[in-house]
Scaffold this active site. Structure first.
Site, short mmCIF file in Angstrom:
data_model
loop_
_atom_site.label_atom_id
_atom_site.label_comp_id
_atom_site.label_asym_id
_atom_site.label_seq_id
_atom_site.Cartn_x
_atom_site.Cartn_y
_atom_site.Cartn_z
N ASP A 24 7.09 -4.96 3.20
CA ASP A 24 5.79 -5.65 3.16
C ASP A 24 4.80 -4.80 2.36
O ASP A 24 4.48 -3.68 2.75
CB ASP A 24 5.27 -5.83 4.59
CG ASP A 24 3.95 -6.58 4.63
OD1 ASP A 24 3.98 -7.81 4.81
OD2 ASP A 24 2.88 -5.94 4.48
N TYR A 63 -2.72 -2.64 -1.79
CA TYR A 63 -2.20 -1.33 -1.37
C TYR A 63 -1.98 -0.41 -2.56
O TYR A 63 -1.76 0.78 -2.40
CB TYR A 63 -0.90 -1.47 -0.57
CG TYR A 63 -0.97 -2.33 0.67
CD1 TYR A 63 -2.19 -2.73 1.20
CD2 TYR A 63 0.18 -2.75 1.32
CE1 TYR A 63 -2.27 -3.53 2.32
CE2 TYR A 63 0.12 -3.54 2.45
CZ TYR A 63 -1.11 -3.94 2.95
OH TYR A 63 -1.18 -4.73 4.06
N LYS A 109 0.91 -9.68 -1.33
CA LYS A 109 -0.28 -10.45 -0.92
C LYS A 109 -1.32 -10.51 -2.04
O LYS A 109 -1.47 -9.56 -2.81
CB LYS A 109 -0.93 -9.79 0.32
CG LYS A 109 0.06 -9.42 1.40
CD LYS A 109 -0.60 -8.95 2.68
CE LYS A 109 0.44 -8.39 3.64
NZ LYS A 109 0.75 -6.96 3.42
#
Ligand SMILES: NC(=O)c1ccc[n+]([C@@H]2O[C@H](COP(=O)([O-])OP(=O)(O)OC[C@H]3O[C@@H](n4cnc5c(N)ncnc54)[C@H](OP(=O)(O)O)[C@@H]3O)[C@@H](O)[C@H]2O)c1
Length: 271
Positions: free
Chosen positions: A26, A31, A56
């Protein structure tokens, strides 16, 4: 892979896949480590098709065209032809834009470049927006979830619509997160109740917590960049929490978050 630096990320992904047996990674555009995740995947010996990769869409890229472009950038950084799951990171406070963003994710799903699409941090009212819109529903709602915050209302709404709930900060998050206005640092890994349950089974607090998610039918994505912890966190299939254990853990439900409430987070929202 939140809060994992590039060198740690590449090693952790390769170790998790090759040595520990994980198959789900994930990450997120926000990030900053998608490229390192991609290097970890490509240098591992596991076939791409056997790995489930989630990334994401960051808040600043919400909207139809920006979301399409941001998705392509993520794919490029990951060095992949497709992801298994593409998620909207936060709902933000503009429903009209959110629906346009979802239109883009639907288009991405149609292209086959994301096998599934979903959302993060959606409260029941956000899920209802997508139900009322018609069309594809999210496969997943990834939300902060742990024994202090079991998120029953979200789980009930998700179950009604066949949406899988995924737990972020499943171990209670990092010890110093506290990034939401109402958030608190992680105390779960040293919590007396969790530790006592662990002693009954000869397991660590982290293993008890991960087992709690699994026995609640939740998808769980614990983060670690340390080999020993990565291995420990998947070594949870040789014991079962008893009804007494689950009752004890249920006493920890006090609604305390380690992250932000979706209604208070608007970071990076376009003008
Ligand atoms: N969608 C969203 O908005 C959202 C928000 C937050 C997180 N997430 C996702 O969820 C993932 C997990 O959440 P999280 O990173 O916030 O927190 P978490 O997984 O609950 O906790 C991670 C912390 O626990 C430590 N840890 C891991 N295993 C341990 C063990 N066996 N013993 C002791 N300490 C251990 C890690 O340290 P080390 O790494 O140093 O070992 C790290 O400090 C994130 O990485 C990210 O992929 C999503």
């Amino acid at each position: 892979m939140w809060q994992a630096a590039d060198d740690e990320t590449e090693h952790a992904v390769r170790y998790a896949l090759d040595e520990a047996g994980y198959r789900h990674i994930d990450t997120a555009a926000a990030y900053g480590n998608e490229a390192a995740v991609g290097r970890g995947i490509s240098s591992s010996s596991v076939d791409r098709d056997d790995i489930f990769v989630t990334t994401k869409l960051w808040n600043s890229d919400q909207g139809y065209e920006p979301a399409l472009t941001a998705f392509d950038v993520s794919l490029q950084k990951l060095g992949l032809d497709y992801v298994d799951l593409y998620l909207i990171h936060w709902p933000l406070q503009n429903d009209e834009r959110l629906l346009k963003t979802w239109d883009a994710l639907e288009k991405i799903a149609e292209s086959g470049k994301a096998k599934s699409i979903g959302v993060c941090n959606f409260e029941p009212r956000h899920l209802q927006l997508l139900v009322d819109r018609g069309g594809l529903l999210p496969a997943v709602d990834q939300v902060e979830l742990h024994p202090h915050l079991p998120q029953q209302a979200i789980r009930d709404a998700a179950r009604t619509h066949g949406i899988i709930v995924e737990s972020w900060s499943p171990l209670g998050g990092t010890s110093n997160s506290g990034w939401g206005r109402s958030s608190k640092p992680n105390t779960l890994l040293s919590d007396d109740v969790i530790t006592a349950v662990g002693e009954r089974h000869g397991k660590s607090a982290a293993q008890v917590l991960i087992r709690w998610h699994l026995q609640n039918g939740l998808v769980v994505i614990p983060k670690s960049v340390h080999d020993e912890r990565i291995s420990q966190n998947i070594d949870v299939f040789d014991f079962e929490l008893t009804d007494q254990d689950l009752d004890d853990i249920a006493t920890l439900d006090d609604g305390i978050r380690v992250g932000a409430h979706p209604d208070e987070l608007n970071v990076g929202a376009p003008d």
